[in-house]
Scaffold this motif. Structure first.
Motif, PDB file in Angstrom:
ATOM      1  N   SER A   1       0.827  -1.213   0.000  1.00  0.00           N
ATOM      2  CA  SER A   1       0.000   0.000   0.000  1.00  0.00           C
ATOM      3  C   SER A   1       0.855   1.254   0.000  1.00  0.00           C
ATOM      4  N   ILE A   2       1.873   1.287   0.842  1.00  0.00           N
ATOM      5  CA  ILE A   2       2.746   2.458   0.903  1.00  0.00           C
ATOM      6  C   ILE A   2       3.511   2.603  -0.405  1.00  0.00           C
ATOM      7  N   SER A   3       3.968   1.491  -0.972  1.00  0.00           N
ATOM      8  CA  SER A   3       4.661   1.535  -2.257  1.00  0.00           C
ATOM      9  C   SER A   3       3.746   2.046  -3.353  1.00  0.00           C
ATOM     10  N   LEU A   4       2.490   1.612  -3.329  1.00  0.00           N
ATOM     11  CA  LEU A   4       1.524   2.043  -4.329  1.00  0.00           C
ATOM     12  C   LEU A   4       1.318   3.554  -4.261  1.00  0.00           C
ATOM     13  N   VAL A   5       1.133   4.079  -3.055  1.00  0.00           N
ATOM     14  CA  VAL A   5       0.968   5.526  -2.892  1.00  0.00           C
ATOM     15  C   VAL A   5       2.237   6.244  -3.329  1.00  0.00           C
ATOM     16  N   SER A   6       3.395   5.751  -2.903  1.00  0.00           N
ATOM     17  CA  SER A   6       4.659   6.401  -3.240  1.00  0.00           C
ATOM     18  C   SER A   6       4.909   6.403  -4.741  1.00  0.00           C
ATOM     19  N   CYS A   7       4.632   5.284  -5.409  1.00  0.00           N
ATOM     20  CA  CYS A   7       4.825   5.205  -6.859  1.00  0.00           C
ATOM     21  C   CYS A   7       3.904   6.185  -7.578  1.00  0.00           C
ATOM     22  N   PHE A   8       2.695   6.290  -7.103  1.00  0.00           N
ATOM     23  CA  PHE A   8       1.742   7.213  -7.720  1.00  0.00           C
ATOM     24  C   PHE A   8       2.204   8.657  -7.551  1.00  0.00           C
ATOM     25  N   LEU A   9       2.779   8.947  -6.406  1.00  0.00           N
ATOM     26  CA  LEU A   9       3.112  10.326  -6.078  1.00  0.00           C
ATOM     27  C   LEU A   9       4.465  10.779  -6.620  1.00  0.00           C
ATOM     28  N   ILE A  10       5.378   9.833  -6.877  1.00  0.00           N
ATOM     29  CA  ILE A  10       6.713  10.184  -7.362  1.00  0.00           C
ATOM     30  C   ILE A  10       6.611  10.749  -8.775  1.00  0.00           C
ATOM     31  N   GLY A  11       7.371  11.758  -9.043  1.00  0.00           N
ATOM     32  CA  GLY A  11       7.408  12.326 -10.377  1.00  0.00           C
ATOM     33  C   GLY A  11       6.310  13.351 -10.637  1.00  0.00           C
ATOM     34  N   GLN A  12       5.527  13.657  -9.659  1.00  0.00           N
ATOM     35  CA  GLN A  12       4.468  14.646  -9.825  1.00  0.00           C
ATOM     36  C   GLN A  12       5.039  16.023  -9.494  1.00  0.00           C
ATOM     37  N   GLU A  13       4.606  17.041 -10.240  1.00  0.00           N
ATOM     38  CA  GLU A  13       5.088  18.397 -10.005  1.00  0.00           C
ATOM     39  C   GLU A  13       4.426  19.037  -8.793  1.00  0.00           C
TER      40      GLU A  13
ATOM     41  N   VAL B   1      -4.323  12.550  -1.624  1.00  0.00           N
ATOM     42  CA  VAL B   1      -4.498  11.113  -1.435  1.00  0.00           C
ATOM     43  C   VAL B   1      -5.973  10.871  -1.139  1.00  0.00           C
ATOM     44  N   GLU B   2      -6.569   9.953  -1.867  1.00  0.00           N
ATOM     45  CA  GLU B   2      -7.985   9.642  -1.714  1.00  0.00           C
ATOM     46  C   GLU B   2      -8.257   9.135  -0.300  1.00  0.00           C
ATOM     47  N   ARG B   3      -9.360   9.556   0.254  1.00  0.00           N
ATOM     48  CA  ARG B   3      -9.712   9.257   1.649  1.00  0.00           C
ATOM     49  C   ARG B   3      -9.730   7.756   1.938  1.00  0.00           C
ATOM     50  N   GLY B   4     -10.323   6.976   1.044  1.00  0.00           N
ATOM     51  CA  GLY B   4     -10.396   5.529   1.244  1.00  0.00           C
ATOM     52  C   GLY B   4      -9.018   4.884   1.274  1.00  0.00           C
ATOM     53  N   MET B   5      -8.123   5.309   0.383  1.00  0.00           N
ATOM     54  CA  MET B   5      -6.762   4.772   0.358  1.00  0.00           C
ATOM     55  C   MET B   5      -6.027   5.154   1.640  1.00  0.00           C
ATOM     56  N   MET B   6      -6.223   6.403   2.074  1.00  0.00           N
ATOM     57  CA  MET B   6      -5.585   6.865   3.301  1.00  0.00           C
ATOM     58  C   MET B   6      -6.057   6.034   4.491  1.00  0.00           C
ATOM     59  N   GLN B   7      -7.359   5.794   4.578  1.00  0.00           N
ATOM     60  CA  GLN B   7      -7.902   5.010   5.688  1.00  0.00           C
ATOM     61  C   GLN B   7      -7.405   3.573   5.655  1.00  0.00           C
ATOM     62  N   ASP B   8      -7.287   2.981   4.461  1.00  0.00           N
ATOM     63  CA  ASP B   8      -6.783   1.613   4.341  1.00  0.00           C
ATOM     64  C   ASP B   8      -5.355   1.508   4.856  1.00  0.00           C
ATOM     65  N   ILE B   9      -4.512   2.453   4.453  1.00  0.00           N
ATOM     66  CA  ILE B   9      -3.110   2.434   4.884  1.00  0.00           C
ATOM     67  C   ILE B   9      -3.013   2.619   6.390  1.00  0.00           C
ATOM     68  N   LEU B  10      -3.771   3.571   6.931  1.00  0.00           N
ATOM     69  CA  LEU B  10      -3.725   3.816   8.374  1.00  0.00           C
ATOM     70  C   LEU B  10      -4.263   2.621   9.153  1.00  0.00           C
ATOM     71  N   LYS B  11      -5.295   1.980   8.627  1.00  0.00           N
ATOM     72  CA  LYS B  11      -5.857   0.795   9.288  1.00  0.00           C
ATOM     73  C   LYS B  11      -4.831  -0.332   9.310  1.00  0.00           C
ATOM     74  N   GLU B  12      -4.143  -0.526   8.186  1.00  0.00           N
ATOM     75  CA  GLU B  12      -3.106  -1.560   8.121  1.00  0.00           C
ATOM     76  C   GLU B  12      -1.970  -1.276   9.098  1.00  0.00           C
ATOM     77  N   GLN B  13      -1.714  -0.001   9.349  1.00  0.00           N
ATOM     78  CA  GLN B  13      -0.664   0.401  10.284  1.00  0.00           C
ATOM     79  C   GLN B  13      -1.160   0.368  11.734  1.00  0.00           C
ATOM     80  N   GLY B  14      -2.463   0.114  11.916  1.00  0.00           N
ATOM     81  CA  GLY B  14      -3.037   0.090  13.257  1.00  0.00           C
ATOM     82  C   GLY B  14      -3.192   1.471  13.848  1.00  0.00           C
ATOM     83  N   PHE B  15      -3.377   2.475  12.998  1.00  0.00           N
ATOM     84  CA  PHE B  15      -3.441   3.860  13.449  1.00  0.00           C
ATOM     85  C   PHE B  15      -4.867   4.366  13.364  1.00  0.00           C
TER      86      PHE B  15
END
Length: 168
Positions: A7-19, A58-72
């Protein structure tokens, strides 16, 4: 841990290279309004921030999924330290948090943009609005433009009483 890394890699890959800068919007706290009203207004703010073209949100659902996986749990996460911690987990440059409040028939909106790298508030907007709660939709749209440091395209914006001093 594999789903977390993916999940973190997916977000990072999406965000890398953006202006544009990357950002995530934490659910704003609601004082004197319902949780659903606060969530609805927060989602509208995120949508309005996308329209400013200043941030990649970052889309709210993706953010919540990542935080849930992190136990946050992001509930009550309004401090700079908490926002920075969440931002680091999400791999974004900026975090946006704040609150909506109601005192009598007057509403308040507090919104802050935090730098994940420095932990400092880089922009803040405080607004007071008197009227029906649905009038906050226009307020939130204007606030998005102010948080993005851009001129709003809104022409008819006379129903707000704005705090002229930005809090930082």
């Amino acid at each position: 841990y594999l789903p977390i890394i993916f999940s973190i890699s997916l977000v990072s890959c999406f965000l890398i290279g953006q202006e544009k800068e990357t950002a995530a919007v934490l659910d704003f706290d609601g004082y004197g309004i319902s949780k659903m009203e606060a969530i609805t207004l927060t989602q509208r703010l995120a949508s309005n921030l996308v329209q400013t073209d200043a941030y990649i949100i970052v889309e709210r659902g993706m953010m919540q999924d990542i935080l849930k996986e992190q136990g946050f749990q992001q509930t009550g996460c309004t401090s700079a330290e908490c926002a920075v911690e969440v931002g680091a987990m999400l791999g974004v440059q900026k975090m946006i948090s704040g609150s909506f409040g109601k005192l009598g028939s007057t509403y308040t909106i507090e919104a802050k943009v935090f730098s994940v790298q420095s932990g400092k508030v880089v922009n803040a907007v405080s607004r007071t609005y008197k009227g029906e709660i649905d009038g906050l939709l226009k307020q939130v749209e204007q606030i998005a433009w102010e948080l993005a440091n851009k001129e709003s395209p809104l022409k008819d914006f006379t129903d707000a009483v704005q705090d002229p001093e930005l809090v930082s």
